[in-house]
Design a protein around this motif. Structure first.
Motif, short mmCIF file in Angstrom:
data_model
loop_
_atom_site.label_atom_id
_atom_site.label_comp_id
_atom_site.label_asym_id
_atom_site.label_seq_id
_atom_site.Cartn_x
_atom_site.Cartn_y
_atom_site.Cartn_z
N VAL A 238 0.37 -1.21 0.26
CA VAL A 238 -0.32 -0.03 0.18
C VAL A 238 0.65 0.96 -0.25
CG1 VAL A 238 -1.46 1.48 1.44
CG2 VAL A 238 -2.25 -1.00 0.79
N LEU A 239 1.96 1.43 0.91
CA LEU A 239 2.82 2.42 1.21
C LEU A 239 2.87 2.90 -0.65
CD1 LEU A 239 4.61 1.57 4.26
CD2 LEU A 239 2.94 2.80 2.95
N THR A 240 3.19 1.88 -1.23
CA THR A 240 4.43 1.79 -2.62
C THR A 240 3.52 1.74 -4.33
OG1 THR A 240 5.30 0.10 -3.10
CG2 THR A 240 6.65 1.70 -1.83
N VAL A 241 2.49 0.96 -3.62
CA VAL A 241 1.55 0.95 -5.45
C VAL A 241 0.84 1.95 -6.11
CG1 VAL A 241 -0.42 0.74 -4.28
CG2 VAL A 241 0.05 -0.94 -6.71
N VAL A 242 0.58 3.21 -5.43
CA VAL A 242 -0.28 3.89 -6.32
C VAL A 242 0.88 4.92 -6.05
CG1 VAL A 242 -1.93 5.48 -5.82
CG2 VAL A 242 -2.87 3.77 -4.95
N ALA A 243 1.33 5.34 -5.04
CA ALA A 243 3.10 6.07 -5.14
C ALA A 243 3.88 5.94 -6.20
CB ALA A 243 3.41 6.46 -3.88
N GLY A 244 3.83 4.88 -6.71
CA GLY A 244 4.64 4.47 -7.52
C GLY A 244 4.49 4.78 -8.70
N GLY A 245 3.10 4.13 -9.12
CA GLY A 245 2.20 4.81 -10.79
C GLY A 245 2.11 6.26 -10.61
N VAL A 246 1.59 6.89 -9.86
CA VAL A 246 1.77 8.62 -9.70
C VAL A 246 3.44 9.05 -10.01
CG1 VAL A 246 1.04 10.68 -8.84
CG2 VAL A 246 -0.49 8.71 -8.49
N LEU A 247 4.09 8.86 -9.24
CA LEU A 247 5.02 8.82 -9.51
C LEU A 247 6.07 9.02 -10.74
CD1 LEU A 247 7.14 8.44 -6.46
CD2 LEU A 247 6.58 11.02 -7.31
N SER A 248 5.74 7.50 -11.44
CA SER A 248 5.93 7.31 -13.05
C SER A 248 5.06 8.11 -13.96
CB SER A 248 5.41 5.56 -12.91
OG SER A 248 4.54 5.66 -13.61
N ASP A 249 4.33 8.15 -13.69
CA ASP A 249 2.97 9.79 -14.91
C ASP A 249 3.48 10.89 -14.54
OD1 ASP A 249 0.97 7.51 -15.17
OD2 ASP A 249 -0.43 7.91 -13.78
N ARG A 250 4.07 10.93 -13.94
CA ARG A 250 4.56 12.19 -13.59
C ARG A 250 6.28 12.79 -14.45
NH1 ARG A 250 2.76 14.67 -7.02
NH2 ARG A 250 0.34 14.20 -7.61
N SER A 251 6.68 11.40 -14.16
CA SER A 251 8.24 11.87 -14.65
C SER A 251 8.12 11.35 -15.59
CB SER A 251 9.35 11.33 -13.35
OG SER A 251 8.52 9.72 -14.06
N GLY A 252 7.16 10.35 -16.05
CA GLY A 252 7.50 10.07 -17.67
C GLY A 252 8.33 9.02 -17.62
N ARG A 253 8.59 8.61 -17.34
CA ARG A 253 9.75 6.96 -17.35
C ARG A 253 9.10 6.42 -16.68
NH1 ARG A 253 14.63 8.15 -18.48
NH2 ARG A 253 15.14 6.85 -16.91
N ARG A 254 9.03 5.07 -17.06
CA ARG A 254 8.33 3.47 -16.33
C ARG A 254 9.81 3.03 -15.78
NH1 ARG A 254 3.69 5.51 -15.72
NH2 ARG A 254 2.49 6.03 -17.76
N LYS A 255 10.78 2.53 -17.29
CA LYS A 255 11.95 1.74 -16.92
C LYS A 255 12.39 0.91 -15.07
CE LYS A 255 13.56 1.91 -21.18
NZ LYS A 255 14.37 1.85 -22.10
N PRO A 256 13.12 2.66 -15.09
CA PRO A 256 13.64 2.88 -13.91
C PRO A 256 13.10 1.83 -12.88
CG PRO A 256 14.16 4.39 -14.51
CD PRO A 256 13.29 4.06 -15.23
N SER A 257 12.09 2.51 -12.59
CA SER A 257 10.95 1.86 -11.80
C SER A 257 10.49 0.13 -11.47
CB SER A 257 9.34 2.44 -12.13
OG SER A 257 9.90 4.35 -10.98
N VAL A 258 10.67 -0.31 -12.78
CA VAL A 258 10.39 -1.84 -13.17
C VAL A 258 11.86 -2.18 -12.67
CG1 VAL A 258 10.10 -3.45 -14.29
CG2 VAL A 258 8.58 -0.58 -14.26
#
Length: 409
Positions: free
Chosen positions: A277-297
């Motif tokens: 819960v601490l990371t699932v929504v926040a991780g998705g929102v941050l990747s939306d704002r940065s436009g970068r997906r691969k580093p997080s994955v």
């Protein structure tokens, strides 16, 4: 071929739509994990006794094979549907009903063969439902919101594990009541989404024929290399997950020697979900704002691998709790960001559900291969320590290969 995500005229989706989609997904994942984590292992142990690991591998492996077939076929049928009941909603509702039927009949089986048959029916229904639910995200969600929506959907997957396990361990007892409760909740949670949200506009639909059945399972790797790499990375991470979690109840009982293994499993799942819960929504929102997906994955995969190593070198109750926290933190980011990434590399707009069904093979096929690989490791090649070291290696490999995806940052 360019990814379809480049052309997205959809308007921003509202919170109500996201909430109803999340509720339907919650029911779906309760349908998967309530049986997989508790009911099936206990029922298999009652039937097969000392041969429980082999028998559980057979039941879940054959069921996963059915899921491999059902996902792409249901997706292709959904893509081709022009019924007034809806291109996606028709298959969400029908899959939920079939899933209920399979789950309701499971507790009345007293042989491994009977369990296998009705678990296959449940899997076919749940995967048909999943085909519709996953396709509505790229259908209706603009790219700038996909991390957010995938985050909430991923959160319901984690909550579905907790809710499913708690329902069959703390709320009701017994196989009949447990399976029936989970089964009824699957269509009940899907119904509000089906009735209260608009089905995506049909537009141009491919024709489903006998000849197109084979095409439900293939795509051009040469023309869609990013989609192929996304499939491969998802497959490897899910393979590691399948190998690690299938025998988790037995790991607590036989290796950790936790006195009440079922209660211990429920505690671990709650801890894991709290971390997710601490990371699932926040991780998705941050990747939306940065436009970068691969580093997080990539980083999330390394974190999940670390959790497996903790289980390998620290097979105690305290170690299991620490691993649950680490795994939850990594898996939360992976759930939301990897799914958002995949929606941006789908080959064609008109075949979204079929293509996501092919991606679902990367989720389901490891459930077939995972037991086949995990059983000999546990039984003959070093036990749970070796198993979790191998799982960590497989997960890292899946993370490294994400770098091969070129079209997405």
């Amino acid at each position: 071929m360019t990814a379809v995500a480049a052309t997205q005229p959809q308007a921003r989706v509202g919170n109500g739509w996201i909430a109803l989609l999340s509720l339907a997904n919650l029911g779906l994942w309760m349908g998967y994990f309530g049986p997989l984590q508790v009911l099936l292992p206990n029922q298999v142990e009652d039937i097969a006794g000392a041969q429980k690991t082999t028998a559980l591998g057979i039941v879940t492996g054959v069921g996963a094979l059915v899921a491999v077939l059902a996902g792409p076929i249901a997706g292709a049928l959904s893509d081709s549907t022009r019924l007034r009941t809806g291109r996606r909603h028709t298959w969400i509702a029908s899959g939920a009903v079939v899933g209920l039927a399979g789950l309701a009949l499971l507790p009345h089986q007293h042989t491994v063969a009977g369990l296998t048959v009705w678990w296959c029916v449940a899997q076919a229904g749940l995967n048909t439902m999943q085909a519709g639910l996953t396709a509505v995200v790229p259908d209706r969600t603009p790219v700038r919101q996909r991390g957010l929506v995938s985050g909430w959907v991923g959160l319901t997957q984690s909550l579905g594990v907790v809710a499913g396990v708690l329902l069959v361990t703390a709320v009701v007892t017994g196989l009949v009541s447990g399976y029936l409760l989970i089964g009824v909740l699957v269509p009940l949670t899907a119904l509000p989404f089906v009735l209260a949200t608009p089905d995506p506009p049909v537009g141009r639909t491919p024709r489903f024929t006998a000849a197109s059945l084979w095409s439900s399972f293939r795509f051009s790797v040469r023309r869609n290399p990013d989609f192929a790499w996304a499939w491969a990375t998802r497959f490897l991470v899910q393979l590691g997950n399948a190998m690690a979690t299938l025998y988790l109840l037995y790991f607590l009982r036989d290796r950790v020697h936790y006195e009440h293994a079922e209660d211990g499993l429920a505690i671990l799942i709650v801890v894991y979900t709290a971390a997710t819960v601490l990371t699932v929504v926040a991780g998705g929102v941050l990747s939306d704002r940065s436009g970068r997906r691969k580093p997080s994955v990539i980083v999330s995969g390394y974190v999940m691998a670390l959790a497996c190593l903790i289980l390998a070198v620290w097979p105690t109750w305290t170690g299991a709790l620490v691993a649950a926290v680490v795994l939850g933190l990594g898996f939360g980011v992976y759930l939301s960001v990897d799914q958002a990434l995949i929606t941006q590399v789908l080959p064609t707009e008109q075949d979204r559900a079929r293509d996501l069904g092919i991606i679902n093979i990367a989720n389901s096929a490891p459930q077939v291969l995972g037991p086949a690989l995990a059983f000999p490791i546990v039984a003959y090649l070093g036990g749970y320590t070796v198993l979790y070291v191998i799982v960590a290696g497989v997960t890292v490999l899946g993370s490294v290969l994400v770098t091969r995806i070129r079209a997405i940052a």
